[in-house]
Scaffold this motif. Structure first.
Motif: not given
Length: 407
Positions: A341-370
């Motif tokens: 929910e905090r990440i969604q607030e960050l997306v809204d605050r900065h008006k982030l678009t779909k071309n924003t990459a999500i970078k994770k290594r050995e993360h419990r949530v798949n980047p594409d799923a998030l």
């Protein structure tokens, strides 16, 4: 029906350069170019023409795939599987540079022959062993077409080649890293096994190409490790006992031009941790540093960086540093605790678009799923060209998300 006269037994490599062989290979190439599925053509050819049909399709697919690698020499016969498994230029030149001024090099595993050709430029003679008779035939045709005369290809394994080994002053090996169709990690599960290579090559120069994940294998002090990657990924581990110029293992990035970027792995480097709240910049370390023992800490020591997370290879600093090609550098715009929910607030605050990459290594949530979970904004002209990314860490005591822009 037009290919009914094809032979059913194995053929010489030159068969594919003219007549029915060339016609069948061209037909396969045309089918693939027109969108036919590889497996569909394979089943048809295997049932009608047997192994000859399978080989024609593999050669046609290899020729199409080779277009993606413009630096390849002009080989008339390119087997798809051999192309996928072989190192490409300029890595071949990197392997060969260990053998400058060698008289006779014995190569274990010809494959497509790219390493063989590089070895032939620095050695007087190359004896290459290829247990697959069909691949050996292709290699002979390719070497002949290129006018290379100091290469001999023998259909044999290393264990069968004790007499040939007597003529060699040096050995280069690219062992098969598959067993029962599965990739193997232990060098002694390769074919030939690493210990076998070392025992049979005792007293000679020896260079072996392995998977970068084999870096923890015990070696005698005469051997040094070279963790080798391209500008963007980890490629291989090269071990060698013919390195008179270094006393340490090394990490090496080989650029497309052939230039080498080197970091020496000097014992057990130390690195301090920095809290994400204190960091102004994030550095994503090169993948080869994750494979090399102590590689991440060595980058910290060499470029005055600190650890953000030990297990993910993300580094940080309060002031901007210059690690060159060894790290991708990002400036931190904002950091929050990791909750969706905090990440969604960050997306809204900065008006982030779909071309924003999500970078994770050995993360419990798949980047594409998030990425699919978040609700993105429509692009605005003033934001469309910004290289933004979310670096998300959610493991143990590290739970944060930073919005960054690449520097």
């Amino acid at each position: 029906p037009r290919f009914k006269s094809l032979p059913t037994e194995s053929v010489d490599g030159s068969f594919w350069l003219s007549g029915d062989g060339a016609a069948l290979m061209s037909w396969c190439e045309s089918e693939l170019a027109n969108g036919a599925q590889f497996t569909e053509i394979l089943l048809r050819l295997k049932s009608k023409l047997g192994q000859i049909g399978v080989e024609a399709l593999e050669l046609a697919a290899g020729r199409i795939k080779a277009v993606e690698h413009p630096s390849l020499p002009a080989l008339p016969l390119i087997h798809r599987e051999s192309l996928e498994q072989s190192s490409k230029p300029p890595f071949n030149e990197f392997h060969a540079h260990f053998f400058g001024q060698s008289d006779t090099v014995l190569e274990v595993g010809t494959g497509l022959g790219l390493d063989t050709l590089a070895l032939a430029k620095v050695a007087n003679r190359v004896i290459s062993l290829e247990p697959n008779s069909q691949r050996a035939a292709y290699a002979r045709v390719n070497f002949s077409a290129l006018g290379v005369s100091n290469i001999e290809v023998h259909v044999a394994t290393l264990e069968e080649s004790a007499k040939l080994l007597q003529f060699a002053t040096a050995v280069y090996a690219d062992p098969s890293r598959r067993k029962g169709g599965e990739r193997v990690r232990d060098p002694n599960d390769c074919s030939p096994a690493l210990d076998t290579l070392m025992a049979m090559s005792a007293g000679k120069k020896l260079v072996v190409k392995l998977s970068p994940t084999a870096g923890d294998h015990n070696l005698s002090s005469e051997f040094k490790r070279f963790f080798v990657g391209s500008e963007t990924d980890a490629r291989e581990l090269v071990i060698s006992n013919c390195t008179t110029d270094v006393t340490q293992d090394r990490m090496v990035i080989v650029e497309s031009s052939g230039a080498q970027n080197i970091v020496a792995l000097r014992g057990a480097p130390t690195a301090v941790h920095i809290d994400i709240a204190d960091a102004k910049f994030i550095y994503e370390s090169h993948p080869i540093a994750l494979s090399a023992t102590g590689g991440i800490k060595q980058l910290c020591a060499d470029f005055d960086l600190s650890l953000l997370t030990s297990e993910h290879g993300y580094l940080g600093s309060k002031e901007e540093k210059s690690p060159g090609i060894w790290c991708r550098k990002f400036k931190i715009l904002e950091t929050i605790s990791y909750r969706e929910e905090r990440i969604q607030e960050l997306v809204d605050r900065h008006k982030l678009t779909k071309n924003t990459a999500i970078k994770k290594r050995e993360h419990r949530v798949n980047p594409d799923a998030l990425h699919r979970t978040l609700k993105w904004h429509e692009p605005e002209q003033n934001l469309a060209l910004r290289k933004l990314a979310l670096v998300c860490i959610d493991s143990g005591t590290n739970q944060w998300c930073s919005l960054v822009t690449e520097v």
